[in-house]
Design a protein around this motif. Structure first.
Motif, PDB file in Angstrom:
ATOM      1  N   UNK A   1      50.065 -71.928  25.142  1.00 41.55           N
ATOM      2  CA  UNK A   1      51.041 -71.277  24.277  1.00 41.55           C
ATOM      3  C   UNK A   1      51.339 -69.876  24.804  1.00 41.55           C
ATOM      4  N   UNK A   2      52.609 -69.499  24.739  1.00 36.25           N
ATOM      5  CA  UNK A   2      53.062 -68.226  25.281  1.00 36.25           C
ATOM      6  C   UNK A   2      52.320 -67.053  24.654  1.00 36.25           C
ATOM      7  N   UNK A   3      52.221 -67.043  23.338  1.00 34.35           N
ATOM      8  CA  UNK A   3      51.572 -65.925  22.641  1.00 34.35           C
ATOM      9  C   UNK A   3      50.123 -65.769  23.070  1.00 34.35           C
TER      10      UNK A   3
ATOM     11  N   UNK B   1      45.944 -62.946  26.326  1.00 36.89           N
ATOM     12  CA  UNK B   1      44.836 -63.164  27.255  1.00 36.89           C
ATOM     13  C   UNK B   1      44.998 -62.357  28.532  1.00 36.89           C
ATOM     14  N   UNK B   2      46.231 -62.293  29.052  1.00 38.99           N
ATOM     15  CA  UNK B   2      46.457 -61.620  30.334  1.00 38.99           C
ATOM     16  C   UNK B   2      47.094 -60.234  30.181  1.00 38.99           C
TER      17      UNK B   2
ATOM     18  N   UNK C   1      55.319 -61.451  26.607  1.00 41.39           N
ATOM     19  CA  UNK C   1      55.623 -62.875  26.468  1.00 41.39           C
ATOM     20  C   UNK C   1      56.713 -63.294  27.450  1.00 41.39           C
ATOM     21  N   UNK C   2      57.641 -62.397  27.757  1.00 39.12           N
ATOM     22  CA  UNK C   2      58.692 -62.703  28.718  1.00 39.12           C
ATOM     23  C   UNK C   2      58.105 -62.968  30.104  1.00 39.12           C
ATOM     24  N   UNK C   3      57.080 -62.204  30.472  1.00 40.54           N
ATOM     25  CA  UNK C   3      56.396 -62.427  31.753  1.00 40.54           C
ATOM     26  C   UNK C   3      55.762 -63.811  31.792  1.00 40.54           C
TER      27      UNK C   3
END
Length: 251
Positions: free
Chosen positions: A19-21, A26-27, A31-33
């Motif tokens: 999941x994007x969120x 985590x990283x 979110x766009x990245x």
């Protein structure tokens, strides 16, 4: 340092969904990245985008199953192939072995032959040979937790140091026109290097691999001396192997 996108790729291969969120947190990136990373993986054919994330493509799931799960698939077919391969190893003293579960079945049958030395990038083969009489040389390299194997430049360089009688190699797909294919580039590179260092290449492929396509080519038909499978292929394959001087073994 391992790239973020490679870490995401390993995560989705292991879990099947991301999941994007969650990845953004985590990283520690936007979110766009993360969406751009997922778009790259989509273009590679690995994933399908979903609302809020991505899932591993159904067509490629079987190519990215963890080693322990792969070990339980098509067990009867693997044992048949392993028994046939052993008939081709009389007088062989040096082997290169990839990290497939089918090759593992061969190793189990010959592991107490003290006249054989095996070179492999599989950590599971190292474990299997603990206490066995067969000599074993590990390539070393970067550990991959999904395939339970060593990968990367160090593994390739160490493979290139040796010359062996036989390379025992598996694949994810075989096609008369496209050649011999695998699902991941890292493993394909190591298998290709093993083929270069062997006097004879034996390809282990059960019947489900024939007339299929996978992500990356790693051998041409000129590289293969023998194909071992679990059942008789169709006439097209019989004619093809005969015309290309490839020995075809099946039960």
């Amino acid at each position: 340092m391992e790239k973020r996108i490679d870490k995401i790729k390993k995560e989705i291969e292991l879990t099947g969904e991301v999941f994007v969120t969650d990845l953004s947190i985590k990283y520690n990136v936007t979110e766009e990245t993360i969406r751009r990373d997922l778009e790259k993986l989509k273009n590679e054919g690995l994933i399908t985008r979903t609302f809020g994330g991505a899932v591993l493509n159904t067509a490629t799931q079987k190519d990215h199953i963890h080693f322990f799960k792969r070990r339980s698939i098509n067990n009867e077919e693997k044992r048949k192939i392993a028994q046939l391969v052993c008939r081709k190893l009389a007088g062989v003293s040096t082997i290169m072995a990839d990290n497939s579960t089918t090759v593992m079945e061969v190793i189990k049958l010959i592991k107490n032959n003290k006249e054989i030395t095996t070179i492999s990038f599989s950590t599971q083969i190292l474990q299997e040979l603990d206490g066995a009489q067969m000599k074993v040389i590990s390539t070393g390299g970067t550990y991959d937790e999904i395939t339970l194997s060593f990968q990367g430049t160090l593994a390739k360089e160490n493979i290139a140091r040796y010359n062996v009688d036989v390379a025992l190699l598996s694949c994810k797909a075989l096609d008369v026109k496209k050649g011999i294919m695998d699902s991941t580039e890292g493993e394909a590179i190591l298998k290709s290097e093993m083929a270069k260092r062997a006097s004879k290449v034996i390809l282990l492929a059960d019947h489900t691999k024939f007339n299929q396509t996978a992500f990356v080519n790693f051998l041409t038909w000129n590289d293969v001396n023998c194909i071992v499978t679990d059942r008789k292929p169709d006439e097209m394959w019989l004619d093809f192997c005969e015309s290309n001087n490839i020995e075809l073994l099946y039960e």
